[in-house]
Design a protein around this motif. Structure first.
Motif, PDB file in Angstrom:
ATOM      1  N   LYS A 117       4.265  36.163 -25.555  1.00 33.58           N
ATOM      2  CA  LYS A 117       4.756  35.162 -27.004  1.00 33.58           C
ATOM      3  C   LYS A 117       3.640  34.424 -27.372  1.00 33.58           C
ATOM      4  O   LYS A 117       3.373  34.371 -28.576  1.00 33.58           O
ATOM      5  N   GLY A 118       3.202  33.827 -26.328  1.00 35.44           N
ATOM      6  CA  GLY A 118       1.875  32.724 -26.863  1.00 35.44           C
ATOM      7  C   GLY A 118       0.958  33.468 -27.302  1.00 35.44           C
ATOM      8  O   GLY A 118       0.245  33.099 -28.511  1.00 35.44           O
ATOM      9  N   LEU A 119       0.453  34.508 -26.828  1.00 34.11           N
ATOM     10  CA  LEU A 119      -0.738  35.265 -27.462  1.00 34.11           C
ATOM     11  C   LEU A 119      -0.219  35.909 -28.471  1.00 34.11           C
ATOM     12  O   LEU A 119      -1.238  35.924 -29.418  1.00 34.11           O
ATOM     13  N   ASN A 120       0.891  36.505 -28.625  1.00 35.19           N
ATOM     14  CA  ASN A 120       1.350  37.223 -29.853  1.00 35.19           C
ATOM     15  C   ASN A 120       1.011  36.018 -31.171  1.00 35.19           C
ATOM     16  O   ASN A 120       0.524  36.300 -31.975  1.00 35.19           O
ATOM     17  N   PHE A 121       1.321  34.685 -30.842  1.00 34.46           N
ATOM     18  CA  PHE A 121       1.349  33.990 -31.929  1.00 34.46           C
ATOM     19  C   PHE A 121      -0.065  33.419 -32.202  1.00 34.46           C
ATOM     20  O   PHE A 121      -0.454  33.222 -33.300  1.00 34.46           O
ATOM     21  N   ILE A 122      -0.950  33.366 -31.146  1.00 35.02           N
ATOM     22  CA  ILE A 122      -2.458  32.881 -31.211  1.00 35.02           C
ATOM     23  C   ILE A 122      -3.044  34.063 -32.046  1.00 35.02           C
ATOM     24  O   ILE A 122      -3.666  33.646 -33.059  1.00 35.02           O
ATOM     25  N   HIS A 123      -2.882  35.283 -31.668  1.00 34.67           N
ATOM     26  CA  HIS A 123      -3.528  36.282 -32.328  1.00 34.67           C
ATOM     27  C   HIS A 123      -3.011  36.454 -33.971  1.00 34.67           C
ATOM     28  O   HIS A 123      -3.823  36.704 -34.848  1.00 34.67           O
ATOM     29  N   LYS A 124      -1.720  36.157 -33.949  1.00 35.05           N
ATOM     30  CA  LYS A 124      -1.268  36.410 -35.543  1.00 35.05           C
ATOM     31  C   LYS A 124      -1.943  35.302 -36.266  1.00 35.05           C
ATOM     32  O   LYS A 124      -2.091  35.340 -37.716  1.00 35.05           O
ATOM     33  N   PHE A 125      -2.422  34.303 -35.786  1.00 34.76           N
ATOM     34  CA  PHE A 125      -3.213  32.956 -36.546  1.00 34.76           C
ATOM     35  C   PHE A 125      -4.770  33.375 -36.423  1.00 34.76           C
ATOM     36  O   PHE A 125      -5.334  32.532 -37.185  1.00 34.76           O
ATOM     37  N   GLY A 126      -5.087  34.402 -36.254  1.00 36.46           N
ATOM     38  CA  GLY A 126      -6.326  34.792 -36.324  1.00 36.46           C
ATOM     39  C   GLY A 126      -7.236  34.228 -35.148  1.00 36.46           C
ATOM     40  O   GLY A 126      -8.566  34.093 -35.427  1.00 36.46           O
ATOM     41  N   TYR A 127      -6.769  33.757 -34.003  1.00 39.19           N
ATOM     42  CA  TYR A 127      -7.607  33.025 -32.860  1.00 39.19           C
ATOM     43  C   TYR A 127      -7.464  34.103 -31.787  1.00 39.19           C
ATOM     44  O   TYR A 127      -6.731  34.853 -31.270  1.00 39.19           O
ATOM     45  N   VAL A 128      -8.610  34.078 -30.721  1.00 43.86           N
ATOM     46  CA  VAL A 128      -8.672  34.515 -29.386  1.00 43.86           C
ATOM     47  C   VAL A 128      -8.853  33.280 -28.568  1.00 43.86           C
ATOM     48  O   VAL A 128      -9.783  32.535 -28.687  1.00 43.86           O
ATOM     49  N   HIS A 129      -8.109  33.368 -27.521  1.00 44.50           N
ATOM     50  CA  HIS A 129      -8.063  32.433 -26.620  1.00 44.50           C
ATOM     51  C   HIS A 129      -9.382  32.254 -25.639  1.00 44.50           C
ATOM     52  O   HIS A 129      -9.810  31.319 -25.456  1.00 44.50           O
ATOM     53  N   CYS A 130      -9.894  33.449 -25.264  1.00 42.44           N
ATOM     54  CA  CYS A 130     -11.302  33.733 -24.638  1.00 42.44           C
ATOM     55  C   CYS A 130     -11.205  33.247 -23.254  1.00 42.44           C
ATOM     56  O   CYS A 130     -12.047  33.465 -22.370  1.00 42.44           O
ATOM     57  N   ASP A 131     -10.068  32.819 -22.554  1.00 35.88           N
ATOM     58  CA  ASP A 131     -10.081  32.299 -21.172  1.00 35.88           C
ATOM     59  C   ASP A 131      -8.886  32.308 -20.695  1.00 35.88           C
ATOM     60  O   ASP A 131      -8.358  31.269 -19.926  1.00 35.88           O
ATOM     61  N   ILE A 132      -7.988  33.421 -20.970  1.00 31.04           N
ATOM     62  CA  ILE A 132      -6.615  33.334 -20.182  1.00 31.04           C
ATOM     63  C   ILE A 132      -7.050  33.659 -18.542  1.00 31.04           C
ATOM     64  O   ILE A 132      -7.422  34.938 -18.142  1.00 31.04           O
ATOM     65  N   LYS A 133      -6.175  32.915 -17.900  1.00 32.78           N
ATOM     66  CA  LYS A 133      -6.241  33.019 -16.453  1.00 32.78           C
ATOM     67  C   LYS A 133      -5.321  32.117 -15.808  1.00 32.78           C
ATOM     68  O   LYS A 133      -4.716  31.173 -16.599  1.00 32.78           O
ATOM     69  N   LEU A 134      -4.975  32.150 -14.560  1.00 35.82           N
ATOM     70  CA  LEU A 134      -3.860  31.402 -13.825  1.00 35.82           C
ATOM     71  C   LEU A 134      -4.133  29.970 -14.022  1.00 35.82           C
ATOM     72  O   LEU A 134      -3.143  29.198 -14.084  1.00 35.82           O
ATOM     73  N   GLN A 135      -5.381  29.337 -14.152  1.00 36.20           N
ATOM     74  CA  GLN A 135      -5.420  27.956 -14.006  1.00 36.20           C
ATOM     75  C   GLN A 135      -5.098  27.443 -15.366  1.00 36.20           C
ATOM     76  O   GLN A 135      -4.865  26.168 -15.420  1.00 36.20           O
TER      77      GLN A 135
END
Length: 347
Positions: A117-135
């Motif tokens: 849900k969070g990633l979908n929101f980020i992507h719809k706003f035109g951003y890439v997180h670039c560092d998705i990891k457990l930390q």
């Protein structure tokens, strides 16, 4: 906003994170927060993170930002960003405390759904997180999840073309990132798959100690991260959709939100079989229903899953009294705030 710096929570390559206590109560921010700090000369990444978080402020799965401030401590000028404090800690710590056995699949499913849900929101706003990891995935006291650390985040298609821009953590990097420096929204999905596999197995999805060798395996050839054997068939299929080498064919966050892996009702096989065997097959197959002896209770499920329960169970849930249903939903959990005696006044 006047606040007081508390104990250190962690640090990265350019910033540290401490507890922060607001001097005055306000409806705009909680009394206890986290503050991310770096020297002003190295603050461009943190400034960028603050601007992105302000734009993504309406998503409950993304850490909240409460503003910025400048301070001078021990002769150094600092830039501070005040953030939501997720007292549950990082998901990496929870997994570490599981003794390398991994998390139960129902729990993995819950975290995966919130993360998507969070990633979908980020992507719809035109951003890439670039560092998705457990930390960088934080937990709240009520079992919620918050995506944090947007220091490497960028606009989709913002490659400057001036060189090879390698972003992220090697264990979670996508093939297109390693091979060509390309990092669009599919790269976050590949990293999501690595996170899910790690939650299930209790160990990183890639079994490789040599970083150079790991990058070769990711960027060259057909190798993909290992899919845990103890994962359900739906879960294995979910990860296969994340680990597609071609980013154009990899499933998106929006597509994965509709995957069957996320819609398991949380009941084990024996309970589901019992519920199905007690369901009437025709108008003459109704047993003598007794409200106090429901074959399968749904009150143990989280309230967020009620909308996803099968119709055959919905009628049984209605036979439970409202009071009993509320007792199954509402808990008496209290927030456990820890305080430090080492406070530094900040103005």
């Amino acid at each position: 906003m006047d606040w007081i710096r508390g104990e250190k929570l962690g640090h990265g390559s350019f910033a540290t994170v401490n507890l922060a206590l607001a001097k005055k109560q306000s409806t705009q921010h909680p009394p206890l927060m986290a503050v991310k700090t770096c020297g002003i000369s190295h603050s461009s990444s943190l400034v960028n993170e603050k601007l992105i978080l302000e734009e993504l402020k309406d998503c409950p799965e993304i850490i909240n930002c409460y503003g910025e401030s400048f301070s001078c401590e021990n002769g150094e000028k600092l830039y501070n960003v005040l953030l939501e404090y997720a007292s549950g800690g990082a998901l990496s710590e929870k997994l570490k405390n599981s003794d390398d056995r991994g998390l139960p699949e129902n729990e993995v499913r819950q975290y995966t759904k919130a993360l998507l849900k969070g990633l979908n929101f980020i992507h719809k706003f035109g951003y890439v997180h670039c560092d998705i990891k457990l930390q960088n995935i934080l937990l709240t006291p009520n079992g919620g999840l918050k995506i944090a650390d947007f220091g490497l985040a960028k606009r989709v298609g913002s490659e400057n073309g001036s060189g090879f821009d390698l972003r992220g953590t090697p264990l979670y990097m996508s093939p297109e990132m390693v091979a060509g420096g390309k990092q669009g929204t599919p790269a976050d999905i590949w990293a999501l798959g690595c996170v899910v596999a790690e939650m299930v197995a209790g160990a990183p999805a890639w079994r490789c100690d040599d970083v150079a060798g790991l990058l070769m395996r990711i960027g060259v050839g057909d190798a993909v991260p290992e899919i845990p054997g103890n994962l359900s068939e739906e879960g294995k299929d979910f990860l296969e959709k994340c680990f597609v080498k071609d980013p154009s064919k990899r499933w998106t966050a929006e597509m994965l939100l509709n995957h069957s892996f996320l819609f398991n009702d949380g009941l084990d096989f024996e309970m589901k079989e019992s519920c199905e065997s007690n369901s009437p097959r025709c108008p003459f197959d109704f047993p003598d229903w007794v409200s106090s002896s429901v074959a399968c209770s749904i009150t143990s499920l989280p309230s967020s899953e009620y909308s996803e329960e099968p119709p055959s169970l919905r009628s049984q849930r209605r036979s439970t009294s409202p009071a009993e249903r509320l007792r199954g939903i509402v808990g008496d959990q209290e927030l456990n705030w820890s305080a430090s005696g080492d406070w530094v006044n900040i103005r």
